[in-house]
Enzyme design. Structure first.
Site, PDB file in Angstrom:
ATOM      1  N   GLU A  14       2.824 -32.571 -35.926  1.00 46.21           N
ATOM      2  CA  GLU A  14       2.722 -31.110 -35.939  1.00 46.21           C
ATOM      3  C   GLU A  14       1.508 -30.693 -35.118  1.00 46.21           C
ATOM      4  O   GLU A  14       0.386 -31.022 -35.467  1.00 46.21           O
ATOM      5  CB  GLU A  14       2.604 -30.607 -37.379  1.00 46.21           C
ATOM      6  CG  GLU A  14       2.304 -29.147 -37.536  1.00 46.21           C
ATOM      7  CD  GLU A  14       3.263 -28.243 -36.795  1.00 46.21           C
ATOM      8  OE1 GLU A  14       2.813 -27.532 -35.874  1.00 46.21           O
ATOM      9  OE2 GLU A  14       4.459 -28.234 -37.130  1.00 46.21           O
ATOM     10  N   HIS A  16      -0.114 -27.991 -34.717  1.00 42.54           N
ATOM     11  CA  HIS A  16      -1.023 -26.962 -35.221  1.00 42.54           C
ATOM     12  C   HIS A  16      -2.066 -27.487 -36.202  1.00 42.54           C
ATOM     13  O   HIS A  16      -3.060 -26.826 -36.450  1.00 42.54           O
ATOM     14  CB  HIS A  16      -0.225 -25.847 -35.905  1.00 42.54           C
ATOM     15  CG  HIS A  16       0.608 -25.063 -34.964  1.00 42.54           C
ATOM     16  ND1 HIS A  16       1.927 -25.367 -34.732  1.00 42.54           N
ATOM     17  CD2 HIS A  16       0.314 -24.003 -34.172  1.00 42.54           C
ATOM     18  CE1 HIS A  16       2.408 -24.516 -33.850  1.00 42.54           C
ATOM     19  NE2 HIS A  16       1.451 -23.680 -33.487  1.00 42.54           N
ATOM     20  N   HIS A  47       0.330 -17.577 -26.528  1.00 36.43           N
ATOM     21  CA  HIS A  47       0.389 -18.597 -27.586  1.00 36.43           C
ATOM     22  C   HIS A  47      -0.844 -19.488 -27.476  1.00 36.43           C
ATOM     23  O   HIS A  47      -0.964 -20.259 -26.533  1.00 36.43           O
ATOM     24  CB  HIS A  47       1.670 -19.424 -27.432  1.00 36.43           C
ATOM     25  CG  HIS A  47       1.936 -20.358 -28.568  1.00 36.43           C
ATOM     26  ND1 HIS A  47       2.935 -21.298 -28.504  1.00 36.43           N
ATOM     27  CD2 HIS A  47       1.355 -20.517 -29.785  1.00 36.43           C
ATOM     28  CE1 HIS A  47       2.957 -21.985 -29.633  1.00 36.43           C
ATOM     29  NE2 HIS A  47       2.003 -21.527 -30.430  1.00 36.43           N
ATOM     30  N   CYS A 102      -3.500 -20.141 -35.202  1.00 39.19           N
ATOM     31  CA  CYS A 102      -2.621 -19.948 -34.051  1.00 39.19           C
ATOM     32  C   CYS A 102      -2.158 -18.491 -34.077  1.00 39.19           C
ATOM     33  O   CYS A 102      -1.733 -17.999 -35.132  1.00 39.19           O
ATOM     34  CB  CYS A 102      -1.420 -20.891 -34.137  1.00 39.19           C
ATOM     35  SG  CYS A 102      -0.152 -20.586 -32.886  1.00 39.19           S
ATOM     36  N   HIS A 105       1.689 -18.747 -35.109  1.00 38.64           N
ATOM     37  CA  HIS A 105       2.110 -19.506 -36.285  1.00 38.64           C
ATOM     38  C   HIS A 105       1.114 -19.496 -37.439  1.00 38.64           C
ATOM     39  O   HIS A 105       1.294 -20.210 -38.416  1.00 38.64           O
ATOM     40  CB  HIS A 105       2.443 -20.939 -35.877  1.00 38.64           C
ATOM     41  CG  HIS A 105       3.535 -20.999 -34.861  1.00 38.64           C
ATOM     42  ND1 HIS A 105       3.298 -21.306 -33.548  1.00 38.64           N
ATOM     43  CD2 HIS A 105       4.862 -20.742 -34.969  1.00 38.64           C
ATOM     44  CE1 HIS A 105       4.443 -21.259 -32.878  1.00 38.64           C
ATOM     45  NE2 HIS A 105       5.406 -20.913 -33.715  1.00 38.64           N
TER      46      HIS A 105
END
Length: 115
Positions: A14, A16, A47, A102, A105
């Site tokens: 992942e 993030h 992003h 983020c 997210h």
């Protein structure tokens, strides 16, 4: 309420999740926190990782201590990446907590035991 909005996961799969790595030499602790170690995170205006915070919660302590916060304000340079190094002094054991944000997210966390 905030607790329910913070995500976590395995940083190897992942992009993030903040990765926490530390070295200890006596009372001096050096901590590197990065996002996207295995899977690079985008760094564009649309992003990006906006900031990283590091906390230390000493064993027996009531509250975690904010060690530091780094904000990433340049989101178009391919040479920048969400990574920060923090130094602090302690003789205690405890937990290191890292938070990253983020812009798409949300909040992500990770923790490691400081021996």
């Amino acid at each position: 309420m905030l607790k329910e909005t913070i995500r976590s996961g395995d940083w190897k799969g992942e992009k993030h999740v903040p990765v926490i790595e530390y070295e200890r030499e006596g009372d001096l602790v050096k901590v590197e926190v990065s996002v996207g170690k295995e899977i690079p995170h985008p760094n564009t205006p649309e992003h990006h990782i906006a900031w990283i915070e590091l906390y230390f919660h000493p064993e027996g302590g009531q509250f975690p201590i904010l060690v530091g916060r780094v904000e990433f304000t340049n989101h178009s340079d391919p040479l920048t990446e969400p990574r920060a190094v923090f130094f602090f002094k302690t003789s205690k054991k405890g937990k290191l907590y890292a938070l990253s944000y983020c812009n798409i997210h949300g909040l992500w966390e990770n923790e490691v035991q400081l021996e």
